[in-house]
Design an enzyme around this catalytic site. Structure first.
Site, short mmCIF file in Angstrom:
data_model
loop_
_atom_site.label_atom_id
_atom_site.label_comp_id
_atom_site.label_asym_id
_atom_site.label_seq_id
_atom_site.Cartn_x
_atom_site.Cartn_y
_atom_site.Cartn_z
N HIS A 829 5.72 -10.93 18.18
CA HIS A 829 6.57 -10.16 19.17
C HIS A 829 7.09 -9.06 18.64
CE1 HIS A 829 7.45 -14.49 21.18
NE2 HIS A 829 6.47 -13.82 21.61
N GLU A 832 10.58 -8.11 17.53
CA GLU A 832 11.26 -8.88 16.46
C GLU A 832 11.30 -8.30 15.17
OE1 GLU A 832 10.13 -13.01 17.25
OE2 GLU A 832 10.98 -12.86 19.63
N HIS A 926 9.87 -15.41 13.40
CA HIS A 926 10.23 -14.82 14.68
C HIS A 926 11.95 -14.42 14.47
CE1 HIS A 926 7.19 -16.02 17.67
NE2 HIS A 926 6.85 -16.69 16.80
N GLU A 1011 13.25 -18.91 13.11
CA GLU A 1011 14.08 -17.94 13.96
C GLU A 1011 15.07 -17.11 13.00
OE1 GLU A 1011 13.16 -16.83 16.95
OE2 GLU A 1011 12.20 -18.45 17.72
#
Length: 1137
Positions: A829, A832, A926, A1011
């Site tokens: 992504h 990010e 991420h 994350e």
């Protein structure tokens, strides 16, 4: 005891009938009569049903009033359970048949019904079925001046109307008209009565009744009444009445007709003026907040200023799958972006028919259910077959053999015949040796400002140098070179602040024409010497790499921060404490635009759609035409306020979150407000202390090349811009959100950059990789391949890092072959960017010379794809690739043409499995926008089943607990990591993500998404601090250390067969209390690899509570961080040999 109760009840009945007088019993007797086990209540109700004598009826009602008033809820519950509600309602209806009804009798009945109705969940249904609604309403209608009787009747009407069907019925019977006969201008008399009148109006003024009230013209009446109460209630003693009147207005404006009537009645100005007068009084916040909600709801819905919400840029695809997002996007009819308020989106569905008792009782308890019980997550996978591994090849092994050249380490004899300088050599530099020729181009000398020259000694920059002349042509990139001048030779007056560095004329098909600078003098750009602090950054190298980077807009400029580089701050930045009422203030400023439209400039100062219409005189200058830049349009709305609009992801019409743009022509000491008005997510950490990033070129020149957290009065809220449901892909949520922040610049004529998070471009990655390759020693095996070419024509790097064998002996080669594979990836992504900084920390640690790093390389073979979505990163996308799709939703069935990086990454994993080298660990890095800390998502059959109603005892679940080891180690070692935030539940919406597909199809038990917060931490060493690049890089290094410690917890057998020591006993699992309960599905706005964020959107702006109730406090706050340069942490570990 039963005999005693019977005697008491019989005596009571006899005395009531005989004396026909009210009785007063001692407390003990009252308790015995109201006891569930006694028959006293049945006898009282039986007497009430059967008596024909008015006085006896009054006496019994008086006794019941005394019992239920003193006894509280328990006695009322007994009364309801014995059928008392129906008896009272029947008595009410029968007594009303022959008017005029006895006033005292009606007073007693309604006083009791007012108490009972709050405890009887089926009260509304019983009242309607017994015909009591009209009986009470008629009594009110004929006793408008009898306040003594009117009050209990209104109390009962309030309870009646809490039932939706009853509210509609009462509205048809004229309840609204009767209430408006009672309510009126400000009066100090009968304020209690008015409270109940307004409550009944609130209950009855929704849906069908709202239309009736608006058609009758009651909305302007309510506004007038509210104004009158506002003016006269100067001591604020009747705030409840004023708030209830606002509640009625709020209900009427739930429908389109009501919103129009509100605007026509000048409601915006009325509520705006009354609210601003209340701002100084803290106790009036409920009035201000309700007024704010009404005004925001009635603010006319507008479309965004751009001609379309589709991306400005379009990239042709090899083919467009029918029914895919791109096909749907470009098949939409013209004008689909326009907003038409055709539906009453806030209006509850009403059915103008009678429900049976059970259905209506469910309707009555809906509110209780929604408040008391958390919604169940329907997204959790419940099909056990879909949770079990299905290891299968989607491609024949002959096709997978094409990936053998990317796995040279498998061919053991290769080490016997090839030296490190041969096949193990990294790819050659991307810079052609003759690409910079100072004799062919006019050089721009970029000296280093001496550190001894502080800001106080610097003379102001010349304005004529800071602002390029209109007839000057952009400077060619090939003419730029770095010349580190001797200390003390730089003259600040020679500093030329370029609007941007401009690329070569021939790059990306662009053209740069125009004369050279007159006089042939060379321009000077001063840049700090950061080589010592940034060993992996080289401005010359970066400029050359940018030339080979292909972008859809054909960028010809370079952003200063990417060129200068970023040095992490030595001081950590705290999470911003939110000022009281800031969001409310911003919303009121937005409402002023509608009330005072003449004050709005509405001047376009930057526009990618129509650059010729831009006017920048007397305004800031914006730019985003550089790698990873994203800003579509800038509109000056007030002298120092700008609305900013982000570009959609290419081949898409949404995903607005990432921004990166330049601002020039600024004035110091002025508070500028910036509003990004087309954000899509329903919540953001900007509501909980997160700040935007800013990079000042002047500060960089002065020796502080830092991205810093900045901005005050930051908040994130729903605005008045919308898109049609068709353009939204059928999503229910059609409104956009505003991110607003205020900045005061420090330097005159400075050029500043703003970003959502610390930028990390594709060219920066390639520069870092080239510098990393130079760090390779004889002990390090480092190989860089191109995994594939992207849709945009850029290469996707694939790295292999491990330790060279000690020699070509069989033992060393055997040890080399036995190393398990660790597969890492990041940046699928583009928005990010924190994942790239974590990956940078991982790569730097793997290439370091510390003893632990060497042991780590000797323990594993690392296959790393540091950027899975280069095209998205280059073109400033937030989530998608050039195919207009989220690549992390394509792992189940990737297309080689549309999703080449995912297709080849998955094929490489399949090849590893087919050759017996299934990775021990897979981790996809991420970033997380709505939670704090760093945490992991993993995959577990048992923990998924435990979150559902599936009977796990019949499923014969067998699962290895090894998936929890790595997160547990990280929680002990990495201060930013939170084990309590981790989840190992598999959700249906995530079944096509890398984590789940690699777990199911490749058979990697330790398959994770890691994350990293975009905001900061609320636990551990960094509690209360915003996260920076140093903390992110540290997290990447700590991940490596955790892998090294994982070696101790991984048996040699498991290194070859990762499905060993299976456990099937729930008692063997780690305490299930650490498993977070996922209580709500993923937000519809943007799908993420994350459960829905549990912090509510703070529309009132008064709550600073940012703690997630489902997250347990981290118990590892005091764990000491292991020193990466110390060997003591792992002194007792054995080698794998």
């Amino acid at each position: 005891m039963a005999e005693c109760h019977t005697k008491t009840s019989q005596s009571f009945k006899a005395r009531v009938i005989k004396d026909s007088l009210p009785l007063v019993f001692p407390e003990k007797t009252r308790n015995e009569v109201a006891s569930k086990s006694s028959g006293g209540m049945e006898i009282i109700l039986s007497s009430l049903e059967n008596t024909q004598d008015l006085q006896t009826t009054l006496n019994i009602l008086a006794i019941l009033n005394e019992l239920l008033t003193v006894g509280g809820g328990r006695r009322t519950g007994v009364f309801v359970s014995k059928g008392g509600t129906a008896v009272l309602l029947q008595l009410l209806v029968s007594s009303s048949k022959d008017p005029p009804a006895n006033e005292e009798l009606m007073l007693h009945i309604h006083s009791l019904l007012g108490k009972v109705g709050l405890k009887d969940r089926k009260f509304g249904v019983k009242a309607r079925l017994n015909g009591a609604l009209n009986a009470t309403l008629n009594l009110v209608k004929h006793n408008l001046q009898n306040y003594k009787l009117l009050l209990p009747c209104l109390q009962v009407l309030r309870v009646y109307s809490s039932n939706l069907v009853n509210a509609v019925s009462l509205g048809k019977s004229g309840a609204l008209e009767i209430m408006f006969e009672i309510i009126g201008p400000f009066s100090k008399k009968s304020t209690t009565l008015l409270k109940y009148v307004v409550c009944v109006l609130c209950m009855c003024s929704s849906g069908m009744n709202a239309r009736r009230a608006v058609d009758t013209g009651y909305l302007p009446t309510l506004l007038t009444i509210y104004q009158d109460w506002h003016r006269n209630d100067t001591r604020h003693r009747h705030v409840v009445i004023r708030k209830s009147i606002l509640g009625c207005i709020k209900n009427l404006t739930n429908i389109k007709l009501g919103r129009k009537a509100f605007i026509d009645a000048n409601g915006m100005r009325i509520l705006y003026n009354t609210s601003t007068e209340c701002l100084s009084v803290r106790t009036l916040d409920p009035l201000v907040n309700t007024s704010s909600l009404i005004m925001r709801k009635c603010f006319p819905k507008n479309r965004l200023p751009p001609p379309t919400i589709k991306s400005v840029f379009h990239h042709p695809l090899p083919h467009i799958p029918a029914g895919g997002p791109v096909a749907q996007l470009y098949n939409q009819p013209p004008g689909v972006d326009d907003v038409v308020d055709e539906s009453d989106e806030n209006e509850a569905t009403e059915v103008d028919t009678e429900y049976d008792e059970d259905e209506t009782s469910n309707l009555e308890t809906d509110f209780i259910i929604h408040v008391c019980y958390a919604p169940q997550n329907d997204d959790i996978e419940t099909d056990i077959n879909k949770l079990r591994p299905i290891q299968m090849n989607t491609r024949p092994f002959d096709e997978l053999r094409a990936y053998e050249h990317k796995n040279t380490f498998i061919r053991c004899d290769h080490f016997l015949f090839c030296s490190q300088d041969d096949d193990f050599e990294s790819p050659r530099s991307v810079i052609p040796p003759s690409s910079v020729n100072s004799e062919l181009h006019r050089p721009i000398i970029i000296p280093t400002m001496p550190s001894s020259l502080g800001p106080q000694n610097r003379r102001p920059l010349r304005e004529d140098l800071l602002t390029p002349k209109s007839n000057e042509s952009p400077l060619e990139l090939d003419s730029i070179s770095i010349s580190k001048g001797p200390e003390g030779t730089a003259d600040p007056d020679l500093v030329c602040s370029l609007g941007s560095l401009v690329l070569d004329a021939g790059m990306n098909g662009g053209s740069v024409d125009g004369p050279q600078d007159e006089g042939g003098e060379q321009a000077v750009l001063e840049v700090p010497d950061t080589a010592a602090l940034l060993p992996l950054h080289d401005p010359d190298l970066y400029l050359e790499i940018v030339k080979s980077t292909r972008s859809v807009p054909a960028y010809t400029e370079v952003a200063y921060p990417d060129y200068f580089g970023h040095v992490a701050l030595s001081l950590r930045e705290p999470i911003l404490e939110r000022a009281y009422g800031v969001q409310r203030t911003k919303i009121f400023q937005d409402i002023e635009r509608l009330i005072h439209p003449s004050d709005i400039l509405d001047k376009v100062v930057y526009d990618l759609d129509n650059q010729r219409s831009v006017c920048t005189i007397g305004s800031l200058k914006f730019n985003s035409k550089f790698e990873s830049g994203n800003l579509r349009k800038a509109i000056q709305v007030r002298k120092f306020e700008y609305d900013l609009i982000l570009n959609s992801d290419i081949n898409s019409n949404h995903y607005h979150q990432w921004f990166y743009f330049e601002v020039g022509n600024i004035r110091p000491g002025v508070r500028y407000r910036f509003n990004i008005i087309n954000c899509e997510k329903s919540n953001s950490q900007f509501n909980y202390g997160m700040q935007v990033l800013m990079y000042s070129v002047q500060d960089a020149i002065n020796g502080s090349p830092h991205w810093v957290r900045t901005g005050s009065d930051i908040c994130y809220y729903k605005n008045n811009f919308s898109r049609s449901s068709i353009a939204a892909g059928g999503q229910k949520g059609k409104s956009y959100f505003t991110l607003t922040f205020t900045v005061t610049f420090q330097h005159k004529d400075d050029v500043c950059y703003f970003a959502y998070h610390y930028p990390y471009t594709y060219s920066m990655l390639k520069m870092h990789l080239q510098k990393l390759s130079a760090l390779r020693t004889a002990q390090i095996y480092y190989r860089q391949d191109d995994l594939c070419e992207t849709l945009g024509g850029n290469s996707c790097p694939l790295l292999t890092i491990t330790a060279m064998p000690g020699s070509s002996s069989n033992d060393h080669i055997s040890q080399f072959r036995s190393r398990p594979v660790v597969f890492l990836s990041a940046r699928v992504h583009p928005g990010e960017t924190n994942s790239s900084w974590v990956m940078k920390g991982t790569l730097e640690y793997l290439m370091s010379c510390s003893p632990q790093a060497q042991r780590l390389r000797e323990s594993y073979i690392f296959k790393i794809i540091p950027m899975l979505n280069p095209d998205g990163v280059i073109n400033g996308n937030h989530r998608c690739s050039l195919s207009g799709e989220d690549l992390n939703r394509q792992w189940q069935n990737p297309n080689a043409e549309l999703h080449p990086t995912i297709y080849h990454a998955k094929s490489l994993l399949q090849y590893l499995r087919a050759t017996g080298r299934t990775p021990l660990v897979f981790c996809d890095y991420h970033g997380h926008s709505r939670k704090k800390n760093v945490f992991m998502y993993g995959c577990s059959i048992k923990e998924t089943v435990w979150q559902t109603n599936v009977n796990s005892s019949t499923c014969e679940l067998h699962e290895d607990l090894g998936y929890r080891t790595l997160p547990k180690l990280l929680s002990q070692m990495a201060p930013a990591f939170s084990l309590s935030s981790c989840s190992f539940v598999v959700e249906r919406s995530k079944e096509t993500t890398a984590r789940v597909v690699v777990w199911r199809e490749i058979g990697v038990q330790r398959s994770y998404t890691m994350e990293s917060t975009l905001c900061g931490c609320d636990q551990g060493k960094y509690k209360g601090l915003q996260i920076g690049t140093s903390e992110l890089e540290e997290m990447g290094a700590q991940f490596c250390l955790a892998l090294l410690r994982l070696r101790r917890f991984t048996s040699p057998l498991e290194l070859h067969n990762h499905n060993s020591h299976l456990l099937d006993t729930e008692n063997d699992l780690i305490d299930t209390r650490s498993i977070p309960n996922i209580t709500s599905p993923t937000t519809y706005v943007l799908e993420e690899d994350e459960p829905a964020f549990l912090e509510e959107v703070d529309y009132s702006a008064e709550s600073n509570d940012e703690n997630d109730p489902d997250l347990e406090p981290d118990l590892q706050d005091n764990h000491a961080l292991p020193d990466p340069n110390s060997d003591s942490e792992f002194s007792r570990q054995d080698s794998l040999n």
